[in-house]
Motif scaffolding. Sequence first.
Motif, short mmCIF file in Angstrom:
data_model
loop_
_atom_site.label_atom_id
_atom_site.label_comp_id
_atom_site.label_asym_id
_atom_site.label_seq_id
_atom_site.Cartn_x
_atom_site.Cartn_y
_atom_site.Cartn_z
N PRO A 41 31.04 -9.85 -129.22
CA PRO A 41 30.93 -8.53 -128.59
C PRO A 41 32.27 -7.78 -128.57
O PRO A 41 32.30 -6.57 -128.77
CB PRO A 41 30.44 -8.85 -127.17
N LEU A 127 35.75 -18.31 -131.26
CA LEU A 127 36.09 -17.59 -130.02
C LEU A 127 35.28 -18.11 -128.84
O LEU A 127 35.83 -18.34 -127.75
CB LEU A 127 35.88 -16.09 -130.22
N GLY A 153 22.46 -18.45 -120.30
CA GLY A 153 22.71 -19.69 -121.05
C GLY A 153 22.36 -19.65 -122.52
O GLY A 153 22.72 -20.56 -123.26
N SER A 154 21.68 -18.59 -122.96
CA SER A 154 21.25 -18.57 -124.38
C SER A 154 22.20 -17.79 -125.27
O SER A 154 22.07 -17.81 -126.49
CB SER A 154 19.85 -17.93 -124.48
N GLY A 155 23.16 -17.07 -124.69
CA GLY A 155 24.05 -16.20 -125.48
C GLY A 155 25.14 -16.97 -126.19
O GLY A 155 25.21 -18.21 -126.13
N VAL A 157 28.44 -17.13 -125.65
CA VAL A 157 29.30 -17.88 -124.73
C VAL A 157 28.46 -18.88 -123.94
O VAL A 157 28.80 -20.08 -123.86
CB VAL A 157 30.03 -16.92 -123.76
N ALA A 176 17.74 -17.85 -118.66
CA ALA A 176 17.45 -17.24 -119.96
C ALA A 176 16.32 -16.25 -119.74
O ALA A 176 15.64 -16.28 -118.70
CB ALA A 176 17.06 -18.31 -120.97
N GLY A 177 16.11 -15.37 -120.75
CA GLY A 177 15.21 -14.24 -120.55
C GLY A 177 13.84 -14.35 -121.21
O GLY A 177 13.06 -13.40 -121.15
N LYS A 181 13.91 -18.71 -125.35
CA LYS A 181 15.33 -18.93 -125.03
C LYS A 181 15.50 -20.02 -123.97
O LYS A 181 16.51 -20.71 -123.94
CB LYS A 181 15.96 -17.61 -124.62
N TYR A 196 15.29 -15.51 -115.75
CA TYR A 196 15.84 -14.50 -114.83
C TYR A 196 14.96 -13.25 -114.75
O TYR A 196 15.12 -12.43 -113.86
CB TYR A 196 17.28 -14.13 -115.21
N THR A 219 28.25 -14.77 -117.19
CA THR A 219 28.47 -14.11 -118.49
C THR A 219 28.17 -12.61 -118.40
O THR A 219 28.41 -11.89 -119.37
CB THR A 219 27.57 -14.70 -119.60
N GLN A 220 27.64 -12.17 -117.26
CA GLN A 220 27.18 -10.78 -117.18
C GLN A 220 28.29 -9.82 -116.80
O GLN A 220 29.24 -10.19 -116.11
CB GLN A 220 26.01 -10.68 -116.20
N ALA A 242 33.64 -10.96 -118.07
CA ALA A 242 33.05 -9.80 -118.75
C ALA A 242 32.96 -8.64 -117.77
O ALA A 242 32.92 -8.84 -116.55
CB ALA A 242 31.67 -10.16 -119.27
N THR A 315 23.87 -7.20 -126.77
CA THR A 315 24.77 -7.50 -125.64
C THR A 315 24.83 -6.34 -124.64
O THR A 315 24.68 -6.55 -123.44
CB THR A 315 26.19 -7.83 -126.15
N ARG A 318 21.04 -4.95 -124.06
CA ARG A 318 20.19 -6.00 -123.50
C ARG A 318 18.80 -6.05 -124.13
O ARG A 318 17.80 -6.26 -123.45
CB ARG A 318 20.07 -5.85 -121.99
N1 LIG Z 1 36.80 -12.90 -121.38
C1 LIG Z 1 36.65 -13.44 -122.55
O1 LIG Z 1 37.56 -14.07 -123.09
C2 LIG Z 1 35.34 -13.31 -123.27
C3 LIG Z 1 35.06 -14.11 -124.38
C4 LIG Z 1 33.81 -14.00 -124.99
C5 LIG Z 1 32.89 -13.06 -124.52
N2 LIG Z 1 33.23 -12.28 -123.46
C6 LIG Z 1 32.23 -11.32 -122.90
O2 LIG Z 1 31.18 -12.10 -122.34
C7 LIG Z 1 29.95 -11.42 -122.45
C8 LIG Z 1 28.92 -12.34 -123.09
O3 LIG Z 1 29.30 -12.58 -124.44
P1 LIG Z 1 28.29 -13.30 -125.43
O4 LIG Z 1 28.95 -13.38 -126.75
O5 LIG Z 1 27.75 -14.53 -124.80
O6 LIG Z 1 27.11 -12.22 -125.48
P2 LIG Z 1 25.59 -12.42 -125.92
O7 LIG Z 1 25.52 -13.46 -126.99
O8 LIG Z 1 25.06 -11.06 -126.19
O9 LIG Z 1 24.86 -13.03 -124.63
C9 LIG Z 1 24.45 -12.25 -123.55
C10 LIG Z 1 23.62 -13.11 -122.61
O10 LIG Z 1 23.29 -12.35 -121.46
C11 LIG Z 1 22.01 -12.75 -121.03
N3 LIG Z 1 21.46 -11.76 -120.09
C12 LIG Z 1 21.10 -10.46 -120.33
N4 LIG Z 1 20.68 -9.89 -119.18
C13 LIG Z 1 20.78 -10.84 -118.21
C14 LIG Z 1 20.50 -10.87 -116.80
N5 LIG Z 1 20.03 -9.79 -116.17
N6 LIG Z 1 20.72 -12.02 -116.12
C15 LIG Z 1 21.20 -13.14 -116.75
N7 LIG Z 1 21.48 -13.16 -118.08
C16 LIG Z 1 21.27 -12.05 -118.79
C17 LIG Z 1 21.24 -12.91 -122.33
O11 LIG Z 1 20.11 -13.70 -122.07
P3 LIG Z 1 18.70 -13.57 -122.90
O12 LIG Z 1 19.06 -13.22 -124.31
O13 LIG Z 1 18.13 -14.95 -122.74
O14 LIG Z 1 17.90 -12.50 -122.23
C18 LIG Z 1 22.30 -13.61 -123.18
O15 LIG Z 1 22.25 -15.00 -122.94
C19 LIG Z 1 30.23 -10.16 -123.26
O16 LIG Z 1 30.37 -9.07 -122.38
C20 LIG Z 1 31.56 -10.46 -123.94
O17 LIG Z 1 32.30 -9.32 -124.24
C21 LIG Z 1 34.42 -12.39 -122.83
#
Ligand SMILES: NC(=O)c1ccc[n+]([C@@H]2O[C@H](COP(=O)([O-])OP(=O)(O)OC[C@H]3O[C@@H](n4cnc5c(N)ncnc54)[C@H](OP(=O)(O)O)[C@@H]3O)[C@@H](O)[C@H]2O)c1
Length: 330
Positions: A41, A127, A153-155, A157, A176-177, A181, A196, A219-220, A242, A315, A318
């Motif tokens: 992302p 990453l 948990g499915s994303g 990270v 997971a949604g 997933k 969720y 992760t949100q 995030a 991401t 959603r």
């Molecule tokens: N700080 C850092 O170093 C760092 C590093 C990596 C990423 N990040 C940030 O972390 C975030 C996640 O990254 P990612 O790569 O894992 O993104 P991603 O692959 O798009 O995953 C997003 C996750 O959010 C879940 N989700 C969506 N709506 C939700 C809700 N209402 N309640 C609970 N879960 C929900 C999705 O679940 P479903 O698909 O099952 O619905 C999916 O598992 C991003 O904003 C990214 O920029 C930060």
Amino acid sequence: MKAAYINKTGPPENIQYGDLPAPKPGPTQCLVKVSAVSLNPVDTYIRGGLIQMPLPSPFIIGCDLAGKVAEVGRDVTGFEPGDRVWGSNQGLLGRQGSFAEYCAVDECWLHPTPDGVTDEQAAASALVGITAHLGLVRDAKLAKGETIFVNGGSGGVGSTVVQLSKAIGARVFATAGSDKKIELCRQLGADFVINYKTQNVEVELKKIAPAGVNVWWETQREPNFDLAVGALSARGRMIVMAGREARPPFPVGPFYVKGCSLHGFVMFMATPEEQRDAAEDINQWLVQGKLKANIDRVMPLSEAAASHRLQEESTIGRSGSLAGKIVLKP
Ligand SMILES: NC(=O)c1ccc[n+]([C@@H]2O[C@H](COP(=O)([O-])OP(=O)(O)OC[C@H]3O[C@@H](n4cnc5c(N)ncnc54)[C@H](OP(=O)(O)O)[C@@H]3O)[C@@H](O)[C@H]2O)c1
């Protein structure tokens, strides 16, 4: 060489795919012949101008890569031509990115790819693997026998945090949604998964962890601190990583009375030594099969713009259309 690059930040359509001169490695750099990259992302935020960074022009997008060392700078000591390597931290803080046939990478950001691990697996674990490791090991100090809740948990990270937590020996709960997933999280090792969208997370967590969870990994981008702090055990630790614009209310009283702690970080500000420590465990767990990159799909690098659109919809929008990582092949 072929590369995916932008001349100006903006929508995914700004990404061009075409010929750029291949880079020359500096004294401490390896020239990597890239065979797989993965999308995060943060790549979309940088391309979109949401995170302001100094950008070379043209700017090659992308952080993660895996491939083979083609050439080394005169001061490189850890690698030689022919070595298989993976890395992250490119395309950040003024550095050129990885979405190209060749990338000149400082050796401090490169790690050996173990035999038996494909470049696709290595790139897709880069990453997100380092992120999960920093949060679990350096910050939350998750211990064997403890409990962790992974919200999302499915994303990219989340699925890595689930697996690394199991490798450490923790009991893992996640959200997971969708049914698909939920099944994915179970296959990755989660002991209990909450939908969720259809279940009440607070109620379900009370049933499975009545004394609270030791670690809450959020992760949100808009954490619900009332929910998280309420679900933490005494001395619980929470990870946030995030939502740069997020300003949610915070329950100070319940938080300090339980002796909880809150840890925030961005992986790309971790030192090379911290990232190397993470990479060593990641390599070991990849070899042992305890970590399997959660790859949703593999696309040609020429479709970089489409991959950014898809990641953004999933991401930020959603849409739920992705379950894990997009890997691209030059
Ligand atoms: N700080 C850092 O170093 C760092 C590093 C990596 C990423 N990040 C940030 O972390 C975030 C996640 O990254 P990612 O790569 O894992 O993104 P991603 O692959 O798009 O995953 C997003 C996750 O959010 C879940 N989700 C969506 N709506 C939700 C809700 N209402 N309640 C609970 N879960 C929900 C999705 O679940 P479903 O698909 O099952 O619905 C999916 O598992 C991003 O904003 C990214 O920029 C930060």
